[in-house]
Write a protein that holds these residues in place. Structure first.
Motif, short mmCIF file in Angstrom:
data_model
loop_
_atom_site.label_atom_id
_atom_site.label_comp_id
_atom_site.label_asym_id
_atom_site.label_seq_id
_atom_site.Cartn_x
_atom_site.Cartn_y
_atom_site.Cartn_z
N ARG A 218 -10.39 -15.14 -2.38
CA ARG A 218 -11.48 -14.91 -3.33
C ARG A 218 -11.00 -14.08 -4.52
O ARG A 218 -11.36 -14.37 -5.66
N TYR A 219 -10.17 -13.08 -4.24
CA TYR A 219 -9.63 -12.30 -5.36
C TYR A 219 -8.77 -13.19 -6.25
O TYR A 219 -8.80 -13.08 -7.47
N ALA A 220 -8.00 -14.08 -5.60
CA ALA A 220 -7.09 -14.94 -6.39
C ALA A 220 -7.88 -15.90 -7.27
O ALA A 220 -7.48 -16.19 -8.40
N THR A 221 -9.00 -16.39 -6.76
CA THR A 221 -9.73 -17.41 -7.52
C THR A 221 -10.82 -16.83 -8.40
O THR A 221 -11.16 -17.39 -9.43
N PHE B 95 -11.07 -0.58 -2.43
CA PHE B 95 -10.75 -1.89 -1.86
C PHE B 95 -10.12 -2.79 -2.93
O PHE B 95 -9.10 -3.45 -2.69
N ASP B 96 -10.71 -2.79 -4.12
CA ASP B 96 -10.12 -3.53 -5.24
C ASP B 96 -8.68 -3.11 -5.49
O ASP B 96 -7.79 -3.95 -5.68
N ARG B 101 -2.78 -3.99 -5.28
CA ARG B 101 -1.41 -3.62 -4.93
C ARG B 101 -0.82 -4.64 -3.94
O ARG B 101 0.36 -5.01 -4.05
N ALA B 102 -1.63 -5.06 -2.98
CA ALA B 102 -1.15 -5.99 -1.96
C ALA B 102 -0.68 -7.31 -2.57
O ALA B 102 0.23 -7.96 -2.05
N THR B 103 -1.30 -7.69 -3.69
CA THR B 103 -0.95 -8.99 -4.28
C THR B 103 0.16 -8.89 -5.32
O THR B 103 0.71 -9.91 -5.72
N THR B 104 0.48 -7.68 -5.74
CA THR B 104 1.46 -7.55 -6.82
C THR B 104 2.77 -6.88 -6.40
O THR B 104 3.78 -6.98 -7.10
N ARG B 105 2.77 -6.22 -5.27
CA ARG B 105 3.96 -5.47 -4.86
C ARG B 105 4.75 -6.27 -3.81
O ARG B 105 4.18 -6.73 -2.81
N THR B 106 6.03 -6.38 -4.05
CA THR B 106 6.90 -7.10 -3.12
C THR B 106 7.87 -6.13 -2.46
O THR B 106 8.49 -5.32 -3.14
N VAL B 107 7.94 -6.16 -1.15
CA VAL B 107 8.92 -5.34 -0.42
C VAL B 107 9.52 -6.16 0.71
O VAL B 107 8.86 -7.02 1.28
N HIS B 108 10.75 -5.84 1.04
CA HIS B 108 11.43 -6.49 2.17
C HIS B 108 11.20 -8.00 2.16
O HIS B 108 10.82 -8.59 3.18
N GLY B 109 11.37 -8.59 0.99
CA GLY B 109 11.38 -10.05 0.93
C GLY B 109 10.05 -10.74 0.86
O GLY B 109 9.97 -11.95 1.11
N GLY B 110 9.00 -10.05 0.53
CA GLY B 110 7.73 -10.76 0.39
C GLY B 110 6.65 -9.84 -0.12
O GLY B 110 6.78 -8.61 -0.07
N PRO B 111 5.57 -10.42 -0.64
CA PRO B 111 4.47 -9.59 -1.13
C PRO B 111 3.77 -8.86 0.01
O PRO B 111 3.73 -9.35 1.15
N VAL B 175 -1.17 1.72 1.07
CA VAL B 175 -0.67 0.49 0.46
C VAL B 175 0.03 0.80 -0.87
O VAL B 175 1.02 0.16 -1.23
N TRP B 176 -0.46 1.78 -1.61
CA TRP B 176 0.14 2.14 -2.89
C TRP B 176 1.36 3.05 -2.72
O TRP B 176 2.14 3.24 -3.65
N GLY B 177 1.53 3.65 -1.57
CA GLY B 177 2.65 4.58 -1.40
C GLY B 177 2.44 5.82 -2.24
O GLY B 177 1.30 6.25 -2.49
N ALA B 178 3.55 6.40 -2.73
CA ALA B 178 3.47 7.66 -3.46
C ALA B 178 2.49 7.59 -4.64
O ALA B 178 1.82 8.57 -4.96
#
Lengths: 229, 229, 229, 229
Positions: A218-221, B95-96, B101-111, B175-178
């Protein structure tokens, strides 16, 4: 007696080719190996079945080939709501029993209801039941009006309600002491039932992943999730 | 600037004799000792006040003598609902940010959005926000229609919502870390605010005792609690 | 077969007058009413007994009158350590089973051991077992050298270890899915056992109060608690 | 003033080619952009740095090229143990403060120390401190004797201790009420510190995955994990 089984005509093609068939239990090749006991009992009516070259007529097909997975999910969606409704009734019964014991049992110079630990159990259980009830009503309403958020809410109550149910029963048992785990009260059965529900119809973990995927889609779309919808 | 203070005319008689008075801050004898710093800051607008022989005219009385405690509770009841509404808005914002962050940050080979831990954070937060929102709506509706269950629900959201708010913000920070604890994002402020709310307007423990007392009273007088009411 | 019962010669005087007596089960007046079933089973060897004018010779007294409560506590103290040792063994077995399943079961395109939720279960269980084991060893060592802190640590492990045991088994069940609650594996029995242990030999709540009292006593008499002792 | 930075000579080759260099902060091209504020403060000594064509002599290399990652981990391993030791000291201080308030503050007709909620806080904190302390000692001993289990225990305390620290401080704050979040007491600072530690030196989630990997490796190579080793 018949059994409905899912059959995957072409495993390589995935869920898109699933079908459901009615298989009479007296069909040649259907072997009921044993009832699988749960929670320490030697057997149950959850049976282990071995199929050996079982054949059924084409008319035993439920719906069309390719609709099997969807049919199962449709049934499970409503089934999960029913399970939650049932759990809420059980939690309420456990709550009644907790209060009954708290008001009638005296220890260390006073009734249990005057002890803060017991008051905390009552308060936390009040919140658990309230939340479980309101979330289940919202999910049922969304299912009823075909809201696209329904699946997310079904997964949500699938995770939340059995966990809340477990907590409420756990507290009721603690208030009753040894009687709580005895067969004299329904609490011990509820405790096992609540635990089983965290596995039945898909484990919590699968539903958490589903909730996240719905939210992320939903966030993506659409750029966000509308909790107020 | 004026201050509203509670005055107990007759301490021995308890809350029944409480009154509220408007005390102008420039009245003789009102000493603002200091602003009490919170969360490491040296000061704040929560002040320590020392009253020395302060006198105000009788016309500064708010309502009647004996209504002070009730007036405070009336204000606090609505205030607690407002606090919870505000907290739900903050949780939603957190939540937003978590999803962003979950959709834009990549670590250890994946988002991050592909990691189950993060998916679990999103799912658990979805449930927390849903439950907090539905419970707060129910409480507000009961307040609006003067339902006798309103006070129980106000105490219930007073405990549940700040705790849920804390959990959601905690996950967003993780999820955002520091960056999550930095002043670049609103999350660190939310984290402190959520913690403070577990104390403001009465600590959780007092409200748990109140919920239990309401429940026990209802069982004593009517034989049960109707969650479906 | 004999039964050891506690008898309070003078209820008004409290525990100081308790005594323990050996009562042969074939003594006139000893009525075994029934075995009390637990966890849904119809009966068990925990029996309900009704004593009617039972008399035993004075030689059946265990120790002296007035030592009954102390004798029970002495036995229970060591018993609680033994229970915890046993629970740690069970947790370890559950941990083995969890890892076995995680390494052999493949779902959604990969072995369970590659899923973060399962890795989280393993990590949390590692910590639970480590903490339970170290705390139990410390308690046993303090019992062995008659350390005055022994009672606090016995109450501490009495609360901590069954809870940790419950968590570890709960996770192992979740990793196994439906098989986890079946009678094919020892996990379902462990789950019931762990829950029962939170009641047996005194509920958690009593032991939490005891820990607090020991701590408060030490602060009152010595100004602090020495965790490093 | 100098800064130690990690440099990856060949990103494609991964950690095997990492190196550590000493970079004087007055070297041309080192730009200290700003101090990043945390927890609402406008700045801090955690700075944002932009490197532009910075060059240092080869003699500024710490150790050999390819040892940078290992050197960082070596330092971090001990650093994590030190952090935990420090946290245990802070928990103990928070515990002292919790007891101090419980014994001196009277509400609703009695001292806080007589309320079960507060007794529960003391008992749970006793267990948290005991577990954190014993696990940290075990980890330190394993580090000291180069035990191969040391890394697992370091990750274990890296997750467990800050979480336990957070819980203990949270309870102490709750016992103090509004004073607990004020700058008059060290508790508010501890609360922020404990939260930050769940991120510092790697978030909890990374260390949980590491614990699981160590455990799974040991099972794969030796068939089990020896908790009693």
């Amino acid at each position: 007696m018949t059994r409905v089984v899912e059959a995957d005509h072409d495993p390589a093609s995935g869920r898109g080719q699933m079908a459901q068939l009615i298989v009479p239990t007296d069909a040649p090749g259907v072997n009921i190996v044993r009832g699988v006991g749960i929670w320490g009992r030697p057997t149950s009516d959850h049976v282990e079945v071995r199929y050996e070259d079982v054949r059924v007529p084409a008319s035993n097909l439920l719906g069309a080939v390719g609709q099997g997975h969807q049919a199962a999910q449709d049934r499970l969606g409503a089934g999960r709501v029913f399970h939650c409704m049932n759990s809420i009734g059980q939690m309420w019964r456990a709550f009644d029993l907790m209060v009954e014991r708290a008001t009638t049992r005296t220890v260390h110079g006073g009734p249990l209801q005057d002890k803060q630990f017991v008051q905390g159990f009552i308060a936390d259980s009040y919140m658990d039941i309230s939340a479980a009830r309101l979330m289940t009503i919202q999910a049922a309403e969304r299912v009823a009006r075909n809201d696209r958020g329904a699946r997310t809410d079904i997964s949500s109550i699938k995770v939340f309600v059995p966990a809340a149910y477990s907590r409420v029963v756990d507290r009721a048992i603690q208030v009753w002491g040894a009687a709580g785990v005895s067969s004299d009260l329904p609490l011990s059965g509820m405790y096992l039932g609540a635990r089983t529900l965290r596995l039945a119809d898909g484990p919590d973990e699968v539903h958490k992943v589903l909730i996240a995927k719905h939210v992320l889609d939903r966030y993506a779309t659409e750029g966000g999730w509308d909790f107020g919808n």
